[in-house]
Enzyme design. Structure first.
Site, PDB file in Angstrom:
ATOM      1  N   ASP A 138     148.260 -51.768 -53.427  1.00 39.71           N
ATOM      2  CA  ASP A 138     147.281 -52.772 -53.835  1.00 39.71           C
ATOM      3  C   ASP A 138     147.534 -53.120 -55.300  1.00 39.71           C
ATOM      4  O   ASP A 138     148.057 -52.291 -56.050  1.00 39.71           O
ATOM      5  CB  ASP A 138     145.849 -52.221 -53.685  1.00 39.71           C
ATOM      6  CG  ASP A 138     145.396 -52.191 -52.240  1.00 39.71           C
ATOM      7  OD1 ASP A 138     145.747 -53.103 -51.475  1.00 39.71           O
ATOM      8  OD2 ASP A 138     144.690 -51.235 -51.867  1.00 39.71           O
TER       9      ASP A 138
ATOM     10  N   HIS B 262     139.290 -50.488 -53.384  1.00 38.96           N
ATOM     11  CA  HIS B 262     139.129 -51.320 -54.576  1.00 38.96           C
ATOM     12  C   HIS B 262     137.915 -50.897 -55.401  1.00 38.96           C
ATOM     13  O   HIS B 262     137.997 -50.757 -56.618  1.00 38.96           O
ATOM     14  CB  HIS B 262     138.943 -52.787 -54.161  1.00 38.96           C
ATOM     15  CG  HIS B 262     140.137 -53.392 -53.509  1.00 38.96           C
ATOM     16  ND1 HIS B 262     141.314 -52.717 -53.292  1.00 38.96           N
ATOM     17  CD2 HIS B 262     140.340 -54.653 -53.030  1.00 38.96           C
ATOM     18  CE1 HIS B 262     142.181 -53.520 -52.707  1.00 38.96           C
ATOM     19  NE2 HIS B 262     141.618 -54.691 -52.538  1.00 38.96           N
ATOM     20  N   GLU B 263     136.779 -50.727 -54.733  1.00 42.84           N
ATOM     21  CA  GLU B 263     135.562 -50.366 -55.462  1.00 42.84           C
ATOM     22  C   GLU B 263     135.728 -49.002 -56.126  1.00 42.84           C
ATOM     23  O   GLU B 263     135.325 -48.808 -57.272  1.00 42.84           O
ATOM     24  CB  GLU B 263     134.348 -50.321 -54.505  1.00 42.84           C
ATOM     25  CG  GLU B 263     133.963 -51.668 -53.928  1.00 42.84           C
ATOM     26  CD  GLU B 263     134.764 -52.022 -52.688  1.00 42.84           C
ATOM     27  OE1 GLU B 263     135.757 -51.325 -52.376  1.00 42.84           O
ATOM     28  OE2 GLU B 263     134.393 -53.014 -52.020  1.00 42.84           O
TER      29      GLU B 263
ATOM     30  N   VAL C 296     139.117 -45.432 -77.504  1.00 42.90           N
ATOM     31  CA  VAL C 296     140.145 -44.967 -76.580  1.00 42.90           C
ATOM     32  C   VAL C 296     141.509 -45.049 -77.245  1.00 42.90           C
ATOM     33  O   VAL C 296     141.845 -46.074 -77.833  1.00 42.90           O
ATOM     34  CB  VAL C 296     140.152 -45.837 -75.303  1.00 42.90           C
ATOM     35  CG1 VAL C 296     141.248 -45.389 -74.347  1.00 42.90           C
ATOM     36  CG2 VAL C 296     138.795 -45.803 -74.622  1.00 42.90           C
ATOM     37  N   GLU C 297     142.276 -44.002 -77.144  1.00 43.01           N
ATOM     38  CA  GLU C 297     143.650 -44.038 -77.629  1.00 43.01           C
ATOM     39  C   GLU C 297     144.453 -44.803 -76.581  1.00 43.01           C
ATOM     40  O   GLU C 297     144.478 -44.419 -75.406  1.00 43.01           O
ATOM     41  CB  GLU C 297     144.151 -42.597 -77.820  1.00 43.01           C
ATOM     42  CG  GLU C 297     145.436 -42.503 -78.610  1.00 43.01           C
ATOM     43  CD  GLU C 297     146.619 -42.856 -77.758  1.00 43.01           C
ATOM     44  OE1 GLU C 297     147.378 -43.764 -78.144  1.00 43.01           O
ATOM     45  OE2 GLU C 297     146.751 -42.245 -76.684  1.00 43.01           O
ATOM     46  N   SER C 298     145.121 -45.874 -77.002  1.00 37.69           N
ATOM     47  CA  SER C 298     145.634 -46.817 -76.005  1.00 37.69           C
ATOM     48  C   SER C 298     146.840 -46.302 -75.218  1.00 37.69           C
ATOM     49  O   SER C 298     147.040 -46.685 -74.079  1.00 37.69           O
ATOM     50  CB  SER C 298     145.949 -48.156 -76.658  1.00 37.69           C
ATOM     51  OG  SER C 298     147.044 -48.051 -77.522  1.00 37.69           O
TER      52      SER C 298
ATOM     53  N   CYS D  59     146.478 -48.120 -50.833  1.00 33.95           N
ATOM     54  CA  CYS D  59     145.373 -48.131 -49.881  1.00 33.95           C
ATOM     55  C   CYS D  59     145.248 -46.720 -49.294  1.00 33.95           C
ATOM     56  O   CYS D  59     146.253 -46.152 -48.828  1.00 33.95           O
ATOM     57  CB  CYS D  59     145.644 -49.150 -48.777  1.00 33.95           C
ATOM     58  SG  CYS D  59     144.419 -49.048 -47.439  1.00 33.95           S
TER      59      CYS D  59
END
Ligand code: CA
Ligand code: CA
Ligand code: CA
Ligand code: CA
Ligand code: CA
Ligand code: CA
Ligand code: CA
Ligand code: CA
Ligand code: CA
Ligand code: CA
Ligand code: CA
Ligand code: CA
Ligand code: CA
Ligand code: CA
Ligand code: CA
Ligand code: CA
Lengths: 153, 153, 153, 153, 153, 153, 153, 153, 153, 153
Positions: A58, A92-93, A73-75, A51
């Protein structure tokens, strides 16, 4: 088969957790099936950030869907990038949408969405849902199917 | 059939919510099957009280099991008694155990237990489990079966 | 094979619903495997009676377990007996325990139990659990496994 | 009511996340119902630590049960203590058992157990289950009810 | 980053529960990602109000979805606003729709909906579903996924 | 390794469905781990027989558990034996217990149990539970875990 | 607030169960939010009627959805109306559609649908689904989400 | 009310299981609500047929949906028709689509679909989904909601 | 902390899949909490072997529980050992019990059990349950909680 | 009925597992219902391949849907084809899409899709969703309904 030799993380002995999302390169590799359109889904039940006001941790369950446009995307770099939020403070957003934007920048997909399912604070969880627009026609986009929060009982 | 005429709440037009648990009479009525031993279970998914420090509301799912000893709880008085915690401040452990003790005092059952399943605060729910001792032999005591808290995902 | 010719309901064209539980004969037939001890379970998700005070309908999910002692319950008579509570007024505890006692009287089993899982009234469902004593040693008695009431969400 | 005035964290404005488990005081407060024996359960779906070898994050769902003996755990200090594993490296077994031992040292309960349900690594999750011995007689100890890992499908 | 210094509740020591919904300010803060359209979901399993006729408590599980238009709801003010229904009398439809209208007034979102899933009364739960119109094109609006009420069994 | 050459069904091209249970040989093979005691469980969700009175089909989900004593059931002969009830008329209790007795006769296990979970007739399903006595000490006998019948909703 | 003083059932001491659906008045009250369009859902897990041929009881789980057009259903009259099918004989399709038509007649909603989920007879449950036409544009109509019948196992 | 007197099976004492699907008459009766369009769903968890090559039994869970056009399926004849596959050999696709075609021929519905959910063979279950075309506009067609096969774990 | 330097697999770059179970060393490491007794559970949803007769692949979900006695299983060697069954032919009972015996030989635990939940063949899955004897007193041994196989529907 | 005599695998005694996907013929047989359009679904919970870089095994749950155009997949050849990935190295996306393309080549369906639900690696499972374009109008295409990955708890 695409050439995976120059990747920064994949195939290396275990890489240290990056200091911050900014310091993590999200790598792209050529899409092995660039001739067709399909959806790739990453499910991330192990996400945590801080936070920005209180410094308390969080937690979230994230699901990312995208339709590649020549790159995927290379994982392993994704895993490290997401792990880099561990000591990063953001609402969060912000976290949810920042991840969407970084993946978008890295691979410029035809379409992308992210569902951020955050653990409750004060009894009320927040979910954040974002997509870059209408899904491309004719591509199969299944529901993410994450069950809603129920409290107890 | 037992005589239910002198009850304070049952059969009356709807009674006002009591001010506090202390001001609520938890009524007992004769057990219609006092010749045998059996278990009565009340499930209370609609419980709420206040935090004694901050005044913020708390929520719980409660399950009460008891084996009567000649008396059973009159359910309307129970509903009012539990509703009376609405503006009452007490910690999770206090609320849960106070309810157990009040029912115990009202009907003196052969055996009683309570499970208090509280909604999470700070990401960590607290459950409180109490029984008055080993269940009486030969009486059927099913599991309460409340699923554990899972967070999200 | 036992003789089923003299049964009152089984094999007859569909019998009318009896007026009351008292007017229904709960029939017993010889146990085809009287040499061994086993458990028979009836699950009754279609049970309804009336509130003796208000005349409003009540609903329950019932599960009956018993270990026969030379006789078993004829299931069509059981169905009619349970259907006969449709216009019968009694409290939850009374209905549940009355059914237990009638079956017990009809077949004198080695052991019997009943779980009465009643639909909520005033937000609080009541469950009633009864058994005739400790289960007989060496007989398999599985849990009834009925999930607890959860409210909403 | 016990005196809660001298607590280090509770009632303070939001405390910073501690540097390590060792630097976190796990506080005890008087048990408000020391006259009876009951079980307190903490469910912790938000636990994370680091792998001591690779530095990669690990995640777990923890459930702690204990029977107090005059003291209970102050829940805000517990939250901070658990949060302090965020940048602490230890194997699954070590983390799980270390938490058990710290709580045990802080409140000396009559009995304690911990279930550590770790997220899979290499396709195989590890669970760790510990209790301090047989549960005290007559105390109700419900199952933790955490569903097993299933993989996909 | 938006300026959060002038907020009435956030970052203050714990605020007292407001007397009524009318006396609670539902605060708006600038949307940190106003450049894109996304959905925010609040899940509220801890909602309670009073019946305006009998004064008895009602309970609901609420889910609110909205697409911000430059402002987002400050979540602590939301929590206090919802808590303020605790001693407020209104029918299920009124409470549900009043909440929708207050949020709509506070942040003027592009789109909003609310699902009110009320605990059963008289055996029959009422659900209330409202949205401000067709969802904006191209925004991802996942199902709320709340399971239906089942009664018992 | 035991010798499987003389088996009647296993390893043969697909055998015709037997006419009746009586005409099916339930074969035994040597237990490859006769030095230890363990439990074998067969789950049979594809069982069907006929009602001996009306000739209508009945359906059941069966679970068989046994602890071998030097012999194990050859699974293809078991499949054919169970398939042979397809045109065989018998009551629920008879079918269930007959299967138990045939397996018992074929392999003389240290212990055996069967759970017969029959599809509802007249709204009321019948379950039949049988075991040959107390399970042998020290052998692990997990619950069969079949969920109860719920009706609709 | 609308005037609820002239209602036939609401606020009266408990009303007797009506003799038949025809003798029950399904009351309408003014919609407190007639300015907006929303959906009201009644879930009825406690429905029972009689088979018109055999007189045997039938059971169903019903879900009714409607969008009011100035009037809403008074819920106590609905409860009594549905209870009045208790001794009424009609086929599954008839009961389900009759309820739809009576509600439609009473409140003339903008749109209505009913799902009738009947308990199995002869191993085969019948579901009946009806709506008055396409849902009105822009109104939120969630899925009813009733799980399908599974038999046993 | 339609005239049901001339039906071949309904109201007769229990009819013998037909020899084959071809020898079973699937009867139609007048739709009691021909003025409106609605969906009827039959759920058939008790279906079995034979493999046409090996003669081994196959099992399926079937769900049939249709919108009547003046006629509805008489359910007892449906039950007998489906039971007649018991000794009939056909592949999964054939059985499923044959049932669809027979019902279509018998009642000429406005629309029909069938979901055939077959038990796994060789580890891989086959599902067959068929509908006669786009559902008629304005009719409510809920999802069949049958969960996918999961294997074990 | 124990010394992990001499391990054959752990900390090495990714090791090749072994040819057979016999060629895989199952390594033991010192128990970091040898002073107390606790349970370690491995869940293995990714197990596959071959049928010794037909060479066709078999699949299982395995759960291993053990109480260490000074040594614990090194999990990377366990993963490789289990992966080595990939091209190994053995019956369900053999595989399951062989794994139990190899772990037992490697770490000589105080107690061990294994549950082998095999995918269905011929419609009938086989489960294998083994433990080395009664669990040691005072150690917590939770249920494995694997749901039973259900077929379809 | 189509002619199945010339098939390579079906009806033969059990065929050996092929060396690689390339060496497996995926056979087509005439569609027995070529006059109508319907969907065939294969569910494959028993899929495994190798990581092309590390050689470690990967596991997936696959679901394939297609609408035939005169040919259907012969299921035994499908089983062998899928089994042939056992010792084949390819990334998740490659395996999933390769299977789609091989089936497409073999039967040229009107439409096809595949969902590849892979077991987690590094805590993050990847799902791959592909379809050949918009589903053909009027054909029923149910959701695949695979639940999302949840981690633990
Ligand atoms: Ca592409
Ligand atoms: Ca008594
Ligand atoms: Ca007996
Ligand atoms: Ca709840
Ligand atoms: Ca104490
Ligand atoms: Ca699976
Ligand atoms: Ca915006
Ligand atoms: Ca029900
Ligand atoms: Ca043995
Ligand atoms: Ca309106
Ligand atoms: Ca019509
Ligand atoms: Ca699995
Ligand atoms: Ca030890
Ligand atoms: Ca089934
Ligand atoms: Ca076709
Ligand atoms: Ca979780």
């Amino acid at each position: 088969m695409p050439d995976y030799h120059d990747l920064r993380y994949l195939g290396q002995t275990d890489s240290p957790l990056p200091e911050s999302p900014e310091q993590t390169e999200l790598e792209a590799v050529p899409d092995p099936h660039a001739d067709i359109d399909y959806l790739v889904r990453f499910t991330v039940p192990e996400f945590t950030s801080l936070c920005p006001v209180t410094g308390q941790p969080d937690f979230a369950h994230l699901v990312v869907d995208y339709v590649p446009d020549g790159l995927i995307v290379e994982s392993k770099s994704l895993k490290l990038f997401l792990g880099a939020f561990r000591n990063h403070g953001a609402f969060h957003e912000d976290c949810t949408l920042l991840i969407a934007k970084r993946i978008q920048a890295a691979i410029q997909p035809k379409w992308l969405r992210i569902g951020g399912y955050w653990y409750p604070r004060g009894g009320i969880p927040i979910d954040v849902f974002y997509q870059t627009g209408e899904p491309p026609a004719g591509v199969w986009i299944p529901d993410q199917g994450v069950p809603p929060y129920r409290g107890r009982g």
